[in-house]
Each structure stands twice: as structure tokens, then as C-alpha cells.
Design an enzyme around this catalytic site. Sequence first.
Site, mmCIF file in Angstrom:
data_model
loop_
_atom_site.group_PDB
_atom_site.id
_atom_site.type_symbol
_atom_site.label_atom_id
_atom_site.label_comp_id
_atom_site.label_asym_id
_atom_site.label_seq_id
_atom_site.Cartn_x
_atom_site.Cartn_y
_atom_site.Cartn_z
ATOM 1 N N ARG A 232 0.837 -1.191 0.000
ATOM 2 C CA ARG A 232 0.000 0.000 0.000
ATOM 3 C C ARG A 232 0.879 1.251 0.000
ATOM 4 O O ARG A 232 1.954 1.270 0.616
ATOM 5 C CB ARG A 232 -0.891 0.038 1.247
ATOM 6 N N HIS A 280 -0.720 0.115 -9.525
ATOM 7 C CA HIS A 280 -1.471 -0.738 -8.599
ATOM 8 C C HIS A 280 -2.045 -1.963 -9.329
ATOM 9 O O HIS A 280 -3.249 -2.251 -9.244
ATOM 10 C CB HIS A 280 -2.596 0.053 -7.900
HETATM 11 P P1 NAP Z 1 -2.094 -11.565 5.133
HETATM 12 O O1 NAP Z 1 -2.212 -12.980 4.700
HETATM 13 O O2 NAP Z 1 -3.061 -11.032 6.120
HETATM 14 O O3 NAP Z 1 -0.600 -11.386 5.684
HETATM 15 C C1 NAP Z 1 -0.194 -10.225 6.317
HETATM 16 C C2 NAP Z 1 1.224 -10.437 6.859
HETATM 17 O O4 NAP Z 1 1.703 -9.194 7.386
HETATM 18 C C3 NAP Z 1 1.278 -11.453 8.000
HETATM 19 O O5 NAP Z 1 2.449 -12.234 7.903
HETATM 20 C C4 NAP Z 1 1.357 -10.558 9.239
HETATM 21 O O6 NAP Z 1 2.032 -11.127 10.356
HETATM 22 C C5 NAP Z 1 2.183 -9.409 8.714
HETATM 23 N N1 NAP Z 1 1.998 -8.233 9.536
HETATM 24 C C6 NAP Z 1 0.855 -7.552 9.810
HETATM 25 N N2 NAP Z 1 1.099 -6.528 10.648
HETATM 26 C C7 NAP Z 1 2.411 -6.563 10.928
HETATM 27 C C8 NAP Z 1 3.263 -5.805 11.758
HETATM 28 N N3 NAP Z 1 2.800 -4.770 12.478
HETATM 29 N N4 NAP Z 1 4.566 -6.130 11.820
HETATM 30 C C9 NAP Z 1 5.047 -7.176 11.113
HETATM 31 N N5 NAP Z 1 4.289 -7.967 10.299
HETATM 32 C C10 NAP Z 1 2.994 -7.660 10.221
HETATM 33 O O7 NAP Z 1 -2.162 -10.588 3.883
HETATM 34 P P2 NAP Z 1 -1.916 -10.929 2.348
HETATM 35 O O8 NAP Z 1 -3.103 -11.604 1.767
HETATM 36 O O9 NAP Z 1 -0.601 -11.598 2.224
HETATM 37 O O10 NAP Z 1 -1.868 -9.451 1.722
HETATM 38 C C11 NAP Z 1 -0.930 -8.500 2.167
HETATM 39 C C12 NAP Z 1 -1.233 -7.126 1.594
HETATM 40 O O11 NAP Z 1 -0.876 -7.045 0.225
HETATM 41 C C13 NAP Z 1 -2.696 -6.711 1.591
HETATM 42 O O12 NAP Z 1 -3.105 -6.250 2.857
HETATM 43 C C14 NAP Z 1 -2.746 -5.616 0.547
HETATM 44 O O13 NAP Z 1 -2.572 -4.348 1.149
HETATM 45 C C15 NAP Z 1 -1.551 -5.927 -0.345
HETATM 46 N N6 NAP Z 1 -1.960 -6.280 -1.727
HETATM 47 C C16 NAP Z 1 -1.557 -5.468 -2.736
HETATM 48 C C17 NAP Z 1 -1.893 -5.784 -4.041
HETATM 49 C C18 NAP Z 1 -1.421 -4.950 -5.188
HETATM 50 O O14 NAP Z 1 -1.805 -5.201 -6.315
HETATM 51 N N7 NAP Z 1 -0.571 -3.980 -4.968
HETATM 52 C C19 NAP Z 1 -2.651 -6.936 -4.315
HETATM 53 C C20 NAP Z 1 -3.048 -7.718 -3.250
HETATM 54 C C21 NAP Z 1 -2.697 -7.382 -1.949
HETATM 55 P P3 NAP Z 1 1.468 -12.457 11.102
HETATM 56 O O15 NAP Z 1 1.679 -13.576 10.103
HETATM 57 O O16 NAP Z 1 2.321 -12.584 12.280
HETATM 58 O O17 NAP Z 1 0.014 -12.202 11.377
HETATM 59 C C1 GLV Z 2 -5.245 -5.005 -4.050
HETATM 60 O O1 GLV Z 2 -4.643 -4.018 -3.818
HETATM 61 C C2 GLV Z 2 -5.750 -5.895 -3.051
HETATM 62 O O2 GLV Z 2 -5.746 -5.526 -1.869
HETATM 63 O O3 GLV Z 2 -6.184 -7.002 -3.416
#
Ligand code: NAP
Ligand code: GLV
Length: 317
Positions: A232, A280
Site C-alpha cells: 500500500r 497498482h
Molecule cells: P495476510 O495474509 O493477512 O498477511 C499479512 C502479513 O503481514 C502477516 O504475515 C502478518 O504477520 C504481517 N503483519 C501484519 N502486521 C504486521 C506488523 N505490524 N509487523 C510485522 N508484520 C505484520 O495478507 P496478504 O493476503 O498476504 O496481503 C498482504 C497485503 O498485500 C494486503 O493487505 C494488501 O494491502 C496488499 N496487496 C496489494 C496488491 C497490489 O496489487 N498492490 C494486491 C493484493 C494485496 P502475522 O503472520 O504474524 O500475522
Molecule cells: C489489491 O490491492 C488488493 O488488496 O487485493
Amino acid sequence: MVSSTCELMALIIKSDFARDVIWREAFQFASPELDCRSWQAPGDLSEIEYAFVWKPEKGSLRRFPNLKCIFSIGAGVDHLLGDVDLPEGVPVVRMVEPELTRGMSEYVALHVLRYHRDLPALQQSQRARQWNELITPTAPHRRVGIMGFGVLGQAAAEALRVFGFDLACWSRTAKDFPGGESFHGSDGLVSFLARTEILVCLLPLTPETEGILNRDLFASMPRGAWLINAARGGHQVEEDILEALQSGQLAGATLDVFETEPLPKDHVFWSHPRITVTAHIASVTQPRSAAVEVVANIVRIEAGEPPLNTVDMGAGY
Ligand code: NAP
Ligand code: GLV
């Protein structure tokens, strides 16, 4: 067709880029009985039991008195959690679907490999008609660090492992990571950064992670490190990235997300020689595979089971 148990269930859709028609087709494929309604023509609001949304107006989900679950169209739920008027007691489910995960792994592999082999330097040499016999280390000698080791971070690590990169992850809670080094919490951050030459940010945006990609963080990395932010825009301090590039602390940055999106036309990032801007699109939820996952969760809820991938409202992800 995935299920025939969604008869008479009404799902309201609020998508981006006027993709409602695409979403309807996808839900039709996943469960023909599901009654999909558009945000503009919701019909009887009391009939809506499920909401499938991206960036709904604040307070707008309160209009549906019988909502059972809010599904985020994206993996990130910061677009919802900023709404202090979300209906109470209604679970929020984030998007986890295989094609979104695959797309992010592709993006991360693309940009890690690009920096690992220093493609920017090779392209510069080509423009200068220089025969640059650049020798770079092989993957086992390149230290890549993934911040955020959830669904997307773990899948990206799997993709990078194929090349043999020296991997580390950083998360909030301790993780077992047999393929690399694992760090967690604020205590583990500096050690994680000290060994990270290519940093990939896949964190959720929460009050704890806002502005985390800043001057202090860059200063903790080896000089000449690379940054890839596919999470983000709120994670990065834009002036600090520019300063770190200027001083050579960062060698390059690939940014998919920004404080303001679309990135304003006059923004300095567009023409910066060591910044790669993408719009994005690191990974986008794919309608057919996503609809299948949403329908499966609706079936679970109707069977009295808790939905999968619910958001911990306290943690913010
Ligand atoms: P997720 O499965 O919820 O994983 C989040 C990870 O971040 C977990 O390992 C969590 O730790 C860690 N985390 C959260 N808060 C933290 C902190 N304060 N300090 C250290 N680690 C922390 O999420 P995801 O599905 O992988 O997605 C991650 C993010 O990618 C989304 O929230 C979104 O913003 C972004 N995204 C971007 C795009 C794009 O196109 N740019 C597309 C999709 C997603 P724990 O494992 O210990 O809980
Ligand atoms: C894209 O940014 C997502 O959060 O899936």
C-alpha cells in the site's frame, strides 16, 4: 457450478472500474441461483445478506439491516477498516483466491530477478551503446527479505525459492520458515533489514505499518539495496525514498502503490531514473476464481460454520 445452495440469497456488489457486469457473470458461473444486485439498484435493502465491495462510501453498508458478511474484493481491507460506521458484529472477509496469489508471485519474481541481475544497469548500458559484461552473483548469494509473511508473502517466497535465493521473512508473530530465516516483531526488524539486499513489502496497511518504509528503515539496510513495494502507498514515505535514492542508500525502487492513486501526472516518481512505477496492478483479483471462493464461504455461513479468512478487526488485517 460450485453450489446450488445459494438460492434466494441476495449479494450486493460494489466494484471498481465499473466491473459489476464481469462480477455478475463470474457469480453466475459459480452459483447461478445467487441473486446478484448492483449498488445502483439494490432493490429491497432488507433482502441483502451479503456484500461484495471495494471502497464503499463510509457508512453505506449500514443500509443493509440483515447483512451476514462483508466480503472485500481485494486482499487488503484498509478500504473498509477506515469506516467507523461499519455495521457492528458483521464479519469482514478479505480476499484470498489462488489467481490473486499467483499474480503477486509473478510480480515479485519479475522485479526481484530484475534487480538481482541489475537489468536497469544493463538497459542503461544499451542506451549508451556500451558492451557491459556485468557479472552478478547467483541467487544463493542474493539476500531477499519479505516483509509480511501471510498468504502473499509465503507464496512469493515459494516462487523465489525455485531460483535458490537466500530468503528471510518478517512478520508480526513468530513463523516457522524452513526455507529461510525468520524474524518477527519490532525486535527482529533491524536484524532482518541488515541482511536484506532486496526488500519486498507485502504488509497490510494498519496503524502499526503506516509509514514503515522510511528513512530509518532504509538506513538499516545494506547500502545500495533495492525496494519493491507491492502493498500500500501508506507504507512508504515518499520524500524518504527520494532522499535514499539520492544518497545511494537505495539503488532503486519499484513502486506499485502510492499515497495518491492514480499517481498525479506531475509527480516526480514518473520520471525518476531509478524508480519503476506500476499502476497498482501487482496483482488483481480474478473474477471467476474469486467468485468460487466467495460462494464457498457463503455456503459455509449458511451451514452455520464461520467463514474463512475473516479479518481480525483489532489487528486490522
Ligand atoms: P495476510 O495474509 O493477512 O498477511 C499479512 C502479513 O503481514 C502477516 O504475515 C502478518 O504477520 C504481517 N503483519 C501484519 N502486521 C504486521 C506488523 N505490524 N509487523 C510485522 N508484520 C505484520 O495478507 P496478504 O493476503 O498476504 O496481503 C498482504 C497485503 O498485500 C494486503 O493487505 C494488501 O494491502 C496488499 N496487496 C496489494 C496488491 C497490489 O496489487 N498492490 C494486491 C493484493 C494485496 P502475522 O503472520 O504474524 O500475522
Ligand atoms: C489489491 O490491492 C488488493 O488488496 O487485493
